[in-house]
Design an enzyme around this catalytic site. Structure first.
Site, PDB file in Angstrom:
ATOM      1  N   GLU A 110     -13.972   2.836 -45.552  1.00 17.18           N
ATOM      2  CA  GLU A 110     -14.874   1.687 -45.443  1.00 17.18           C
ATOM      3  C   GLU A 110     -14.230   0.466 -46.099  1.00 17.18           C
ATOM      4  OE1 GLU A 110     -19.368   0.634 -47.035  1.00 17.18           O
ATOM      5  OE2 GLU A 110     -18.949   2.687 -46.377  1.00 17.18           O
ATOM      6  N   ASP A 159     -15.561  -3.417 -47.177  1.00 15.58           N
ATOM      7  CA  ASP A 159     -16.855  -4.091 -47.310  1.00 15.58           C
ATOM      8  C   ASP A 159     -16.771  -5.554 -47.674  1.00 15.58           C
ATOM      9  OD1 ASP A 159     -18.173  -1.684 -46.960  1.00 15.58           O
ATOM     10  OD2 ASP A 159     -18.527  -1.338 -49.079  1.00 15.58           O
ATOM     11  N   GLU A 199     -20.109  -7.722 -48.772  1.00 18.39           N
ATOM     12  CA  GLU A 199     -21.551  -7.739 -48.992  1.00 18.39           C
ATOM     13  C   GLU A 199     -21.905  -9.025 -49.725  1.00 18.39           C
ATOM     14  OE1 GLU A 199     -22.766  -3.048 -49.230  1.00 18.39           O
ATOM     15  OE2 GLU A 199     -22.337  -4.065 -51.116  1.00 18.39           O
TER      16      GLU A 199
END
Length: 272
Positions: free
Chosen positions: A99, A101, A103
């Site tokens: 993953e 990310d 955010e």
């Protein structure tokens, strides 16, 4: 077909494969949750996500990708966005997933968003770096990019690098190299941790909260393309230094309380 014609055909095919492709949300994405709170707009050129006290919303790309450059323009939730999290990330599925990310953690009206970045490989993360943006991300669209090739991952904001995570797999540090990933985006409530460690809760009187996405672009990082070996030039390295000196607010590599036995090997290596 003659030899020169065949060579020209192969060259043109490679150029087409390497060229950035602007995705259409109708053709290239699917809304996965939210019960009507996610809406494709402008004939597929944009997509809005909303959050209320009952549910958030999200979408994902229809295709999976092994390496690439992924650009997304976002305009984040305006005004009092405390407790909300808007996301743009890549992820594989299953146990031992990878993953990458972006955010965006909301805040009080007038207080800056926190940009939270992380990298997971084989299910293990704990590679967080956080930043405060040098502009208001709710006033207009800005471009957030992930470059992922076999050598490194680069996070960019309006084409300015904010973070580089290099492949140190030879030194025992896991790096995502083998699992294709989809693009995921979502808007959800995380007021147990998102704003000031969970001290500030979501003000549901301000709902629905809305984030907007547009101009999703994908560029191949297949072998032989410029993206496959993308690295920072001197201007990029200077810009990265500026961002990390002036706008970084958390770095796992400097967190001795969380990692009393010492941080991971990559923290001792060049950040470029």
């Amino acid at each position: 077909m003659g030899t020169w014609e065949l060579s020209l055909f192969v060259l043109l095919a490679c150029l087409v494969a390497a060229a950035p492709s602007t995705a259409n949300f109708i053709r290239d994405a699917e809304i996965t949750w939210g019960d009507g709170r996610a809406k494709i707009v402008d004939g597929g050129r944009g997509l809005s996500l909303s959050l209320d006290q009952f549910s958030g919303s999200g979408f994902q790309s229809k295709n999976e990708y092994l390496f690439g450059r992924f650009d997304m323009q976002l305009k984040l939730v305006p005004d009092n966005s405390a407790g909300t999290v808007t996301t743009f990330f890549l992820s594989s599925q299953g146990e031992g997933h990878d993953e990458i990310d972006f955010e965006f953690l909301g805040n009080f009206t007038g207080e800056p968003y926190t940009v939270h970045t992380n990298v997971y490989a084989q299910g293990k993360g704990d590679k967080e770096q956080q930043f405060k943006l040098w502009f208001d991300p709710t006033a207009a669209f800005h471009t957030y990019s992930i470059v992922w090739n076999p050598q490194r991952i680069i996070f960019l904001v309006d084409n300015s690098p904010i973070r580089v995570f290099n492949n140190h797999k030879a030194s025992g540090v896991q790096f995502p190299t083998s699992q294709p990933m989809r693009v995921y985006c979502s808007l959800w409530n995380a007021d147990d941790w998102a704003t000031q460690g969970g001290r500030v809760k979501t003000d549901w009187a301000k709902a629905p909260f809305v984030a907007n996405y547009r101009n999703f672009k994908i560029e191949s990082c297949a072998a032989g393309t410029p993206c496959a070996s993308h690295e920072l030039d001197s201007n990029g390295r200077n810009r990265l230094r500026w961002v990390q000196q002036k706008h970084m607010v958390y770095n796992y590599c400097a967190d001795a309380t969380r990692f009393p036995l010492g941080t991971s090997i990559e923290c001792k290596r060049s950040r470029f």
